[in-house]
Design a protein around this motif. Structure first.
Motif, PDB file in Angstrom:
ATOM      1  N   GLU A  19       0.814  -1.229   0.000  1.00 36.10           N
ATOM      2  CA  GLU A  19       0.000   0.000   0.000  1.00 36.10           C
ATOM      3  C   GLU A  19       0.837   1.265   0.000  1.00 36.10           C
ATOM      4  O   GLU A  19       0.395   2.321  -0.450  1.00 36.10           O
ATOM      5  N   GLY A  65      -2.276   2.658  -2.072  1.00 41.82           N
ATOM      6  CA  GLY A  65      -3.543   2.476  -1.357  1.00 41.82           C
ATOM      7  C   GLY A  65      -4.519   3.619  -1.580  1.00 41.82           C
ATOM      8  O   GLY A  65      -5.737   3.426  -1.531  1.00 41.82           O
TER       9      GLY A  65
ATOM     10  N   PHE B   3      -3.253  -0.524   5.991  1.00 41.28           N
ATOM     11  CA  PHE B   3      -3.673   0.704   5.324  1.00 41.28           C
ATOM     12  C   PHE B   3      -5.135   0.941   5.659  1.00 41.28           C
ATOM     13  O   PHE B   3      -6.006   0.202   5.205  1.00 41.28           O
TER      14      PHE B   3
END
Ligand SMILES: Cc1cc2nc3c(=O)[nH]c(=O)nc-3n(C[C@H](O)[C@H](O)[C@H](O)COP(=O)(O)OP(=O)(O)OC[C@H]3O[C@@H](n4cnc5c(N)ncnc54)[C@H](O)[C@@H]3O)c2cc1C
Ligand code: FES
Ligand code: FES
Lengths: 163, 302
Positions: A19, A65, B3
Motif C-alpha cells: 500500500e 492504497g 492501510f
C-alpha cells in the motif's frame, strides 16, 4: 493488497501491491504502463505527472492504497486509436522532444492546460509547466509546441462553435 | 503494513483512537518522499484523502465574526481558486508552494503537521490570527496557529488527535506575503514574511517563516506599528508612512527572529532579507490601504 483502479478508462487490477508504494511504481512495474517516467521520486521533476480524478499530480507522491477505486489518466491515454492528441502532435512538429525523458509528464501537464485555459498567455504556460523539468531543450521549443497546441485547440473548437 | 481507509471523519477519529501509532496521509507530498526514500516505514497508514469533511470549507455564522473554516484536506489549488479573495495573504503563499502538481495534492493540514520551519502556509495564518481545530474521539479543541508548533517538526498534537480544520478570520484589510528563494517555483523558502492590516480592530498582524525553529509573529513590530498608526489617526486619514516608522518596523521584525546558517542561506543573509521583505510588504499593504481609503472617501463625498 489487491488494487483495483481505472486507468485510461479501463478497469485494471494489480495483486500483491504494497500500500505504501507509489502509484508510479504500480503503473510502471505492475500494470506495464512505463510511459510515466521515474526520475526523482520526490515531486521535483514532474516526469511522472498523471491525471488523478482529472487533476494532474505527481504519481510518485500518491500512495498505491490511495489510488484504490480511483480514476487515473496517463500519457498512454492521450492519443486515440490512430491519432496523436493535439499536444503530442505539436511536440513532434515543434521539435520539443530531445531525449524524451521529460516528455510524458510535460504532455499531461500541457494537455491539462489547454483543456482548462483557452488561449493561454506565455506566463500561464510557464506557470502550468513550472513543475516539469527538462534538461535538454531549454524549453523554447516546448513553449512553441504548447502555444501551437492551444491555438489548434481554440481554432477547432471555435470552428465547431460556428458550425 | 496496514492501510486504513476511513470513509468519513468519525471513522477517521475512531481509527486514530484505536491505532494511535498510525501515520495519517493526506496529499502525501511530504510523507511519500519519506516513504520513497525509506526514511520512514510506518506500520499503519491512515488515508485521509477519502474523508469528504476534510475537503470542504465553509463560512462560520456571522455571529462568530466572519471566519472561514477550511477543512484540513482542501488542496492549495482549491484554496487559491475558492477562498483567495477572502484570504488574500494565504492565497499568495499558496501560489508559491511547489508546482501545480504539488498544489493539486498538498494540503494546509499536512503543512501544519509537518511543522517544517519553512512551511509557507504558516506565516499568513499567523498574521491573520488563525486557529487550528484539533479533534480526537475524546474531545476537540482549538489552538492558535502560533502555538501549534513546539519545535522543528514538532506540534502540540496528541497521538490520538487529528487536525480537522483551520479557522481563518476573513481579511478586513490588505494582506501581503513574500518569499525569498532561488527561483519562482519549486522552492523551499530561505525566509518568508506575511503582513495583514486589520483596520476594523486597528491592529496589525505579522508572520515570519524559515527564520527560527518555529514560525512566529513579530509581536513588538505589530504593537509598534499599531500604536504609530493610532497616534497619527492613520486608520481614518492614511498618509504615506514616514521612513523612520517603516525602518523601525523592519528592525523589530528582524529582532523577533533567530535564524540559522543552512544550505539555503546564512543567518546573516536571512536577517538582511527579512528586513527588506518587511519594508516592502508593509509598503505594498499600506499603499493598498491608502488607495482604498481614498476611493471610499470619494464615494462618501459623492
Ligand atoms: C516538490 C515539492 C515542493 C514543495 N514545495 C513546498 C513549498 O514551496 N512550500 C511548502 O510549504 N511546502 C512545500 N512542500 C511540502 C508539502 O507539499 C507541504 O508541506 C504540503 O502542505 C503537505 O501537505 P500534504 O497533504 O501533502 O501532507 P502529507 O504528506 O499527506 O502529510 C504531512 C504530515 O502531516 C500529517 N497529516 C496530514 N494531514 C493531517 C491531519 N488532518 N491531521 C493530522 N495529521 C495530518 C501526516 O501524517 C504527515 O506527518 C513541497 C513538497 C514537494 C514534494
Ligand atoms: S518522479 Fe515524480 S516528480 Fe520526479
Ligand atoms: S527532452 Fe531530455 S529532459 Fe526534456
Amino acid at each position: 493488497m489487491r488494487l483495483n483502479l481505472t486507468v485510461n478508462g479501463r478497469p485494471m487490477t494489480a495483486d500483491d501491491v504494497w500500500e505504501g508504494e507509489s502509484l508510479l511504481y504500480v503503473l510502471r512495474e505492475r500494470l506495464g504502463l512505463p510511459g510515466s517516467k521515474n526520475a526523482c521520486e520526490q515531486g521535483e521533476c514532474g516526469s511522472c505527472t498523471v491525471y488523478l480524478e482529472g487533476v494532474p499530480v505527481c504519481a510518485c507522491l500518491v500512495a498505491a492504497g490511495q489510488a484504490q477505486d480511483r480514476e487515473v489518466g496517463t500519457v498512454e491515454g492521450l492519443a486515440d486509436e490512430d491519432e496523436l492528441s493535439p499536444v503530442q502532435r505539436a511536440f513532434v512538429d515543434a521539435g520539443a522532444v530531445q531525449c524524451g525523458f521529460c516528455t510524458p509528464g510535460l504532455l499531461v501537464a500541457a494537455d491539462d492546460l489547454i483543456n482548462r485555459v483557452p488561449d493561454p498567455s506565455d506566463a500561464e504556460i510557464r506557470e502550468a509547466l513550472a513543475g516539469n523539468l527538462c534538461r535538454c531543450t531549454g524549453y523554447e521549443k516546448i513553449m512553441e509546441a504548447v502555444r501551437e497546441a492551444a491555438a489548434e485547440k481554440t481554432g477547432s473548437s471555435s470552428e465547431g462553435g460556428r458550425r | 503494513m496496514d492501510f486504513l481507509r476511513p470513509a468519513d471523519w468519525s471513522e477517521a477519529l475512531e481509527a486514530k483512537a484505536k491505532h494511535p501509532e498510525a501515520t495519517p496521509i493526506a496529499g502525501g507530498t511530504d510523507l511519500m518522499v519519506e516513504l520513497n526514500f525509506d526514511h520512514r516505514r510506518p506500520e499503519i497508514l491512515l488515508d485521509l484523502s477519502r474523508v469528504e469533511q476534510l475537503r470542504q470549507w465553509s463560512r462560520l455564522p456571522e455571529a462568530q465574526g466572519g471566519v472561514l473554516r477550511l477543512g484540513a484536506g482542501v488542496p492549495y489549488s482549491r484554496l487559491i481558486d475558492e477562498v483567495g479573495a477572502a484570504l488574500p495573504g494565504l492565497a499568495m503563499a499558496a501560489r508559491t508552494v511547489g508546482s501545480p502538481q504539488i498544489r493539486n495534492r498538498g494540503t494546509l493540514g499536512g503543512n501544519l503537521v509537518s511543522a517544517s520551519p519553512a512551511g509557507d502556509g504558516h506565516p499568513p495564518l499567523i498574521a491573520s490570527g488563525a486557529e487550528v481545530e484539533v479533534e480526537s474521539a475524546r474531545a476537540s479543541r482549538t489552538v492558535p496557529v502560533a502555538e501549534f508548533f513546539t519545535g522543528v517538526k514538532k506540534t502540540v498534537l496528541a497521538e490520538d488527535e487529528l487536525v480537522a480544520a483551520i479557522r481563518v478570520p476573513e481579511a478586513t484589510g490588505p494582506q501581503q506575503f513574500s518569499k525569498i528563494g532561488t527561483r519562482n517555483a519549486m522552492v523551499i523558502a530561505v525566509c518568508t514574511f506575511a503582513v495583514a492590516l486589520h483596520p476594523r480592530r486597528e491592529t496589525v498582524g505579522t508572520g515570519i517563516g524559515s527564520a527560527a525553529p518555529t514560525p512566529r509573529a513579530a509581536s513588538e513590530a505589530e504593537e509598534f506599528l499599531a500604536a504609530e498608526l493610532a497616534e497619527r489617526d492613520q486608520w481614518r486619514r492614511p498618509t504615506p508612512l514616514p521612513e523612520s516608522v517603516v525602518d523601525r518596523f523592519a528592525e523589530l521584525v528582524v529582532n523577533a527572529t533567530a535564524p540559522i546558517d543552512d544550505v539555503r542561506g546564512t543567518a546573516r543573509y536571512r536577517t538582511h532579507a527579512l528586513g527588506v521583505l518587511a519594508r516592502r510588504t508593509l509598503g505594498w499593504a499600506w499603499e493598498e490601504y491608502r488607495n482604498s481609503a481614498e476611493t471610499a472617501g470619494r464615494q462618501g463625498c459623492a
